[in-house]
Design a protein around this motif. Structure first.
Motif, PDB file in Angstrom:
ATOM      1  N   ALA A  60     -12.349  13.929  -0.973  1.00 27.35           N
ATOM      2  CA  ALA A  60     -11.858  15.031  -1.803  1.00 27.35           C
ATOM      3  C   ALA A  60     -12.093  16.383  -1.137  1.00 27.35           C
ATOM      4  CB  ALA A  60     -12.521  14.997  -3.176  1.00 27.35           C
ATOM      5  N   PHE A  64      -9.283  19.012  -0.179  1.00 30.95           N
ATOM      6  CA  PHE A  64      -9.372  20.403  -0.625  1.00 30.95           C
ATOM      7  C   PHE A  64      -9.251  21.362   0.552  1.00 30.95           C
ATOM      8  CE2 PHE A  64     -11.920  24.211  -1.547  1.00 30.95           C
ATOM      9  CZ  PHE A  64     -11.217  24.707  -2.631  1.00 30.95           C
ATOM     10  N   ILE A  93     -13.332  20.508  -9.442  1.00 28.81           N
ATOM     11  CA  ILE A  93     -13.951  21.121  -8.273  1.00 28.81           C
ATOM     12  C   ILE A  93     -14.770  22.326  -8.718  1.00 28.81           C
ATOM     13  CG2 ILE A  93     -13.518  22.313  -6.087  1.00 28.81           C
ATOM     14  CD1 ILE A  93     -10.969  20.601  -5.814  1.00 28.81           C
ATOM     15  N   ALA A 110      -7.711  24.848  -8.636  1.00 30.09           N
ATOM     16  CA  ALA A 110      -7.499  23.571  -7.947  1.00 30.09           C
ATOM     17  C   ALA A 110      -7.549  22.405  -8.928  1.00 30.09           C
ATOM     18  CB  ALA A 110      -8.559  23.373  -6.863  1.00 30.09           C
ATOM     19  N   VAL A 112      -7.857  18.069  -8.784  1.00 34.48           N
ATOM     20  CA  VAL A 112      -8.242  16.999  -7.867  1.00 34.48           C
ATOM     21  C   VAL A 112      -8.147  15.640  -8.553  1.00 34.48           C
ATOM     22  CG1 VAL A 112     -10.708  17.251  -8.439  1.00 34.48           C
ATOM     23  CG2 VAL A 112     -10.054  16.186  -6.266  1.00 34.48           C
ATOM     24  N   SER A 123      -8.026  10.756  -1.982  1.00 36.87           N
ATOM     25  CA  SER A 123      -8.058  11.954  -2.818  1.00 36.87           C
ATOM     26  C   SER A 123      -6.779  12.743  -2.657  1.00 36.87           C
ATOM     27  CB  SER A 123      -9.229  12.850  -2.408  1.00 36.87           C
ATOM     28  OG  SER A 123     -10.433  12.158  -2.549  1.00 36.87           O
ATOM     29  N   VAL A 125      -5.396  16.768  -3.774  1.00 40.54           N
ATOM     30  CA  VAL A 125      -5.742  18.082  -4.327  1.00 40.54           C
ATOM     31  C   VAL A 125      -4.503  18.966  -4.330  1.00 40.54           C
ATOM     32  CG1 VAL A 125      -7.110  20.193  -4.005  1.00 40.54           C
ATOM     33  CG2 VAL A 125      -8.153  17.948  -3.591  1.00 40.54           C
TER      34      VAL A 125
END
Length: 138
Positions: A60, A64, A93, A110, A112, A123, A125
């Motif tokens: 993740a 990101f 996040i 954001a 996720v 993941s 994002v």
């Protein structure tokens, strides 16, 4: 408006091998304080579950960093970005320090999603500009 999308696929076996090679230094370098507590609790109950948690967080954070366009370079640092869960289980996040200030100054938000199976963690994002509040519209 969407300003960035990031995705990452992580081999859980690679995370396990790194954990065996580097020991506690690896999760302490990658995980923020709240994540580290969850990792330790999950690993204590079931070691494989702890490794999968570490893999999803690693994945993740990679996703990101791609979505914000920085990669893993300042102000993006591993521990400054935490992937936590709401009581419902929904991941979110939480940013800290310079990264939080950088993100907030740009008016970003954001979203996720994380998932894992035996051998892989994945993941996704999406980063977008923060929608205007009704009070901010003239």
């Amino acid at each position: 408006m969407i300003v960035g999308i990031g995705t990452d696929l992580c081999d859980v076996r690679r995370i396990q091998a790194t954990l065996e090679r580097r020991g506690e230094r690896f999760p302490e370098r990658v995980l923020g304080p709240a994540e580290l507590r969850v990792f330790q609790a999950r690993r204590e109950r079931t070691p494989a579950r702890g490794v999968r948690f570490l893999a999803t967080r690693f994945s993740a954070k990679e996703a990101f960093s791609k979505a914000i366009g920085l990669g893993i370079r300042s102000p993006m640092q591993w521990r400054a970005c935490e992937i936590l869960n709401e009581p419902s289980g929904k991941p979110f996040i939480r940013l800290h320090g310079e990264l939080a200030a950088w993100f907030e100054a740009r008016g970003l938000v954001a979203h996720v999603s994380v998932t894992d199976e035996t051998d892989y963690a994945s993941s996704f994002v999406v980063v977008e500009t923060r929608p205007a509040t009704p009070e901010a519209i003239p």
